[in-house]
Design an enzyme around this catalytic site. Sequence first.
Site, PDB file in Angstrom:
ATOM      1  CG  ASN A  17       3.663  31.148  -3.596  1.00  0.00           C
ATOM      2  OD1 ASN A  17       3.632  32.045  -2.699  1.00  0.00           O
ATOM      3  ND2 ASN A  17       3.630  31.619  -4.861  1.00  0.00           N
ATOM      4  CD  GLU A  18       1.599  34.752  -5.841  1.00  0.00           C
ATOM      5  OE1 GLU A  18       1.738  34.550  -7.111  1.00  0.00           O
ATOM      6  OE2 GLU A  18       1.909  36.034  -5.181  1.00  0.00           O
TER       7      GLU A  18
ATOM      8  CD  GLU B  90      10.483  32.976  -5.177  1.00  0.00           C
ATOM      9  OE1 GLU B  90       9.875  34.057  -4.969  1.00  0.00           O
ATOM     10  OE2 GLU B  90      10.140  32.134  -5.954  1.00  0.00           O
TER      11      GLU B  90
ATOM     12  CB  CYS C 252       7.137  31.668  -9.053  1.00  0.00           C
ATOM     13  SG  CYS C 252       5.856  32.881  -8.984  1.00  0.00           S
TER      14      CYS C 252
END
Length: 789
Positions: free
Chosen positions: A349-350, A46, A232
């Site tokens: 993502n998530e 990331e 994130c």
Amino acid sequence: MISSLKTLATGALLAATLAARAQHITVNVDQPGHPIAPTLWGIFFEDINLSADGGIYPELVRNRSFEDAATPTDWKIAGAAATIDDGQPLNPFNRHSLRLAAAGPFTVENDGYWGMNIAAGESYRLKLAVRAARGFQGTLTAQLLDAAGHELARGEISKLTEKWNYHTLTLKAAGSDPHARLVLSGTAQGTLFLDMVSLLPEKTWKDHGLRPDLANSLAALHPSFLRFPGGCWVEGDDFAHMNHWKNTIGNIDTRTPLWNIWKYNATQGLGFYEYLQLAEDLGAEPLFCLNVGMSHHETIPLDRMDQWVQDALDAVEFANGPTNSIWGARRAKCGHPAPFNLKYLEIGNENGGPDYLQRWPLFVTALRAKYPYLQFIANTDLRGRPGPTEPAPDFVDEHYYETPESFMSRAPQYDSYNRQGPKIFIGEYAVTSKCGLGNLRAAIGEAAFMTGMERNSDIVQMASYAPLLVNLNHRAWNPDLINFDSANWYGLPGYYVQQLFSANRGDVTLPVQVDSPRAEVGADRGRIGVGTWNTSAEFKDVQVTAPDGKVLLTSDFSHDSAGWTTLGGDWSVADGALRENGEQEFIRALAGRPEWTDYTLTLKARKIHGSEGFLVLFHIVGDEDRVWWNLGGWGNTADAIENGSTLDRQPGSIETGRWYDLRVTVRGKHIQCYLDGRLVHDLDYEAQAKIPALYACSSLDRQSGDVIVKVVNANATPLAVPLDLKGNPGLTGHGTAAVLTSARPSDENSLAEPLKVSPKNEAFAFTGQSLTRTFPGNSFTVLRFGTKK
Ligand code: AHR
């Protein structure tokens, strides 16, 4: 983010695994099980913690394009009036430049990311765009200086023109300093403009533009896949500040820097192409995680999703398309005509909930129609809502950030998992609580969980620790697997766990039976504290009382906050209260003694302003520990106890301006929380402490013939364990052991002691098919038993 979906379910399983008899490990060598997925151990990169800029992307100049702020931030200028100018941009994507108005000698300095690592004998390529205003007279000198001001390299830049022109110099260093700086200087009359001032080392990993030592630290993990470019960072706080792959390819001068959710400007020098190249150079499958049309705070309307789906199609075409396709041609132009063979795509993502369920099929249907070979990975919703089923995902991505003991309790969770559903990708996991800055105990927790992943790699086919890299000067997340400064790096103890698993995979699992005593975990203990998360609040009348009524601490904040240590934020004492004005994440003030186990903490708290409520902390040993009662968490919607996992969450919000009476009684692992006299949490997480000491998995390496047995001892003290290798394996009587342990579970590595907690190798001999081996307390051991082939 935190996922604790299965903690309680596995608690029950776990009790059943505790042995009635003494410790024992049996491996059935003649009953090979399922193949170990070749994709099992990978990495997740990331753009977080300055892992790219200031890290593996080795640009030495910070704010090279002057896009970062309205002032020349990160630059030190003397002898000239310096402003950020947008009158005549270098290109439409790079609209700001540095305007220097000089009337004599001037200097312009940049020390990059806390010092440039310049090494004697190495060459550095300086490239900058310069434009002189009419009538400007002068030239520029470029120097690399060490921290004491001694010259390491020098070059001259002349023939400055009234139009933007690039100038390049090769600067060969005569000396070394990891804290060097670039200085541009001159004696001039008039106005000069600078832009894209870039200094890059000529020596890069595999000549593909990355910092060699950090790239090698990734290669040493032997990753099977590379998930990128983030979690994130893929979502963004908003759509204007998320990773759009199309803005990260091509000429670096046209990649507009972007404010990254992890609190820095990203140059995007490490872009989509570079990630694909990195994966190829690592011999890893690329796994691209893309935005599903949902940021942290926004959602793209369904009728405007076409462009997002098209971006995904274009991404695959860029990676894999023929060179006569639009995007395949762009890839070829970047220097890679051959396809990259991107096969894995993670959609979001998530993300979760109805918005996710509606957007998932848009991507999968369109992409699968054009690229039937793609494998689609769905998110696991952090709030536990059902995931997509139509079309069915190939994988679901689970994320876990918890305590060492929670990870141990997860070791058996896949043993009884549904084999009919999608395969599992554990895309992010790490012990993040009660782990210091990444200590041995955290590594032991991760290793215990990983034995369960390997044992079940028919279903758990991919796993990656998170986050991967941190520049030690910008820690946005703790802990991180690989820690570095401008010149050096070290791995956490958990780095060596990853490496040992990856380097000792085997091809096929062997059934292993573990009989284990309960681990001696020791009492939870630690300091108390108060804190805030994106909120300003104040606290008063803090008192801590022992069970016998003895007052251990009292603070009335009438004069000061003596005895309290603040971590982050903007704290002051006013009107008999300790007040936090900062409104940032993860702000704490701590007091008390690390050995406290049983006490009652009373206090008053009032929210002043902001998006959440307040935190009341207990069991705090390391400064990074997150054990607390969170009132008004999750955007002031819920109330929970957290210890790395979220325990006993309930709806709840905190009113602004109202004083609340808070009481927390701590008796070991039994926690009771009272809000205005009302019991809101009564939690005994003793069950979590009933964890086995021993964890193991086993496999066969067909090429060497070795039987591999991986053993975790999570006990505080050594255990002598009889090991039986059953089924006529044809053992040679010789083996090797790699043992990861250290004197204390809290031991960590550091730049000063990078290998303090790292594996030690030894050879051993034995007779027959059984041996007794002593596994040190808090250890992870990989045993390889040679067989006659
Ligand atoms: O790994 C750090 C962050 O944790 C990732 O960005 C996100 O996916 C998760 O919440």
